[in-house]
Structures are given as structure tokens and as C-alpha cells.
Design an enzyme around this catalytic site. Sequence first.
Site, mmCIF file in Angstrom:
data_model
loop_
_atom_site.group_PDB
_atom_site.id
_atom_site.type_symbol
_atom_site.label_atom_id
_atom_site.label_comp_id
_atom_site.label_asym_id
_atom_site.label_seq_id
_atom_site.Cartn_x
_atom_site.Cartn_y
_atom_site.Cartn_z
ATOM 1 N N ASP A 62 0.879 -1.155 0.158
ATOM 2 C CA ASP A 62 0.081 -0.124 -0.110
ATOM 3 C C ASP A 62 0.794 1.331 -0.097
ATOM 4 O O ASP A 62 2.122 1.219 0.458
ATOM 5 C CB ASP A 62 -0.952 0.057 1.036
ATOM 6 C CG ASP A 62 -0.316 0.040 2.564
ATOM 7 O OD1 ASP A 62 0.014 1.249 2.965
ATOM 8 O OD2 ASP A 62 -0.209 -1.009 3.229
ATOM 9 N N ASP A 151 -9.527 3.478 6.705
ATOM 10 C CA ASP A 151 -8.426 3.351 7.574
ATOM 11 C C ASP A 151 -8.632 4.039 8.860
ATOM 12 O O ASP A 151 -8.933 5.294 8.913
ATOM 13 C CB ASP A 151 -7.201 3.852 6.991
ATOM 14 C CG ASP A 151 -6.001 4.178 7.649
ATOM 15 O OD1 ASP A 151 -6.044 3.753 8.952
ATOM 16 O OD2 ASP A 151 -4.860 4.565 7.370
ATOM 17 N N GLU A 153 -7.469 4.414 12.621
ATOM 18 C CA GLU A 153 -6.366 4.373 13.633
ATOM 19 C C GLU A 153 -6.134 5.506 14.534
ATOM 20 O O GLU A 153 -7.225 6.212 14.412
ATOM 21 C CB GLU A 153 -5.169 3.871 12.724
ATOM 22 C CG GLU A 153 -4.659 4.913 11.843
ATOM 23 C CD GLU A 153 -3.386 4.457 10.894
ATOM 24 O OE1 GLU A 153 -2.369 4.773 11.481
ATOM 25 O OE2 GLU A 153 -3.567 4.048 9.672
#
Length: 263
Positions: A62, A151, A153
Site C-alpha cells: 500500500d 483506515d 487508527e
Amino acid sequence: MRTLISIVAIVAGMSPAPASAAPLPEGSADHTAGSQILKHEGTGDLRSDDSPPTEGKVPGMDVSSHQGDVDWKSSWDKGARFAYVKATEGTTYRNPKFTQQYNGSLNVGMIRGAYHFALPDRASGEAQANFFVDNGGGWSPDGRTLPPALDMEYNPYGDTCYNMSQAAMTTWVRAFSDTVYARTKRHPAIYTSTSWWNKCVGGSYKFGDDNPLWVAHYNSKLGALPVGFDFHTIWQWQAAGLFPGDQNLFNGRFEQLQRIASS
């Protein structure tokens, strides 16, 4: 091994707009998948010469703007067969290298997808999902496009959980997922670490019923999965290595990866 995710519509209300947060520091809104996980969780006992078992798995990578113009043929020749490319962050940032990275990976034969770095305290799940889909986060059942990815986080700017309760965070993630599904007819994959997810989202809703798991755990052995997920689809196991960006393994063979990109 279960790698195909059933498509089941989630019925959920609109998420409330998060409380206003301080402006982002100038030039800071370009965070990569795992940048904050690496900062907070480190690499454990992973050594540079360690690698997980790869038999029956598909190597991938990625990337974001930090990798610049990627030499995709070189990565293909070294064995990478899929890639996730950062598209957006929040509701203002667009990866300036997205076209080169997203199209370049496809042109060498990789299966590729786009991901969005969430800032849940900056705008609602609906708003960020729409911004993502409008700027590269689409999907089509062409056998070449991975599910859009979210995503989730550690907060790069402050409180680990963005000053949100588990209930509020769960509502936010569901709203993002529902909006992506409404726009693309595909539930997004969720990228996260077990530690962050268990602390900030928790297990009141089983996201694993609909959302493929892309889990970050920097080690030669995969640890426990986040609550609400019974299996993983992709494992980000190293923050740097053979390919530009992060190193990943798809939990299955290439034919299964193609099916993920087809239905």
C-alpha cells in the site's frame, strides 16, 4: 478459508456531526495506513530478516503520496500482485499522486483499490464517505478493483479515540460503511489494529459480517484479531520492505483475490 464477504445492507440512522475540532496544522494532512499504528505500537520483535509464511498467500503493498511516482513494473517483477492506494483524508485532502499510483498499478496487472484515512472528529461518516467516493474511492465488479477501504487508527492530532465514545465511533463507522455501500454497492474493507479498534470501537456491532478486515500487526506472526471479526482478508505485516510503502499479504490465493474484486 472464508475470503468472500456477504453483502448485507446495514440499516442505521444518520450519524451526528462530530463536535468541531481545532484546525489541522498546515501541511500535515497526509497520513499513511499504519503511520500512527507504527508510532504507538511499534514493530514488536519483528527483525529485518523476519517474514511470515507466504505459502497460499498473495504479496501486496500500500502506498500514498510519500512514495511519489512508484515504479510499478519493478514491484510486479518482485512479486507484488495487489496494491491499496491512499485517495483521501478527512474532507479536504486528496493524494496528488493518486492517478499515477492507482492507474500505474492496474496497468502492470495488479488488482488495486483506494483507501481513505478517517478523521472522525472532523466531519461525519457520511461526509467523509462521499468525499472519498467522489475522489477515487469507487468500485466496480471488474475483477481488478479491491473494495474501497476505510483506515481507522490512532488520532494523529490528539486523543487516541478522537474524544469519541465507543458508541459514537461505532455509529460513525457504520455511517461511513452504509454511505459507501449506497454509492458503490460494496461495503468497504476496514483497516485497523486490534489494540486501537478494541479500545475505540469495541464489539457492540459485528462489522465482520459485512466488512472485510485489513489488519495491521507488525510481526512475523499474526496476533489476535479485532473484536467483531472472525477472520482477516489482508494482513499488513511490515511498514517497509521489498516493495515501496507497507508490506501486505492477502489471506488466500490469487484466484480468491480476483473473486474479491469481482463480487
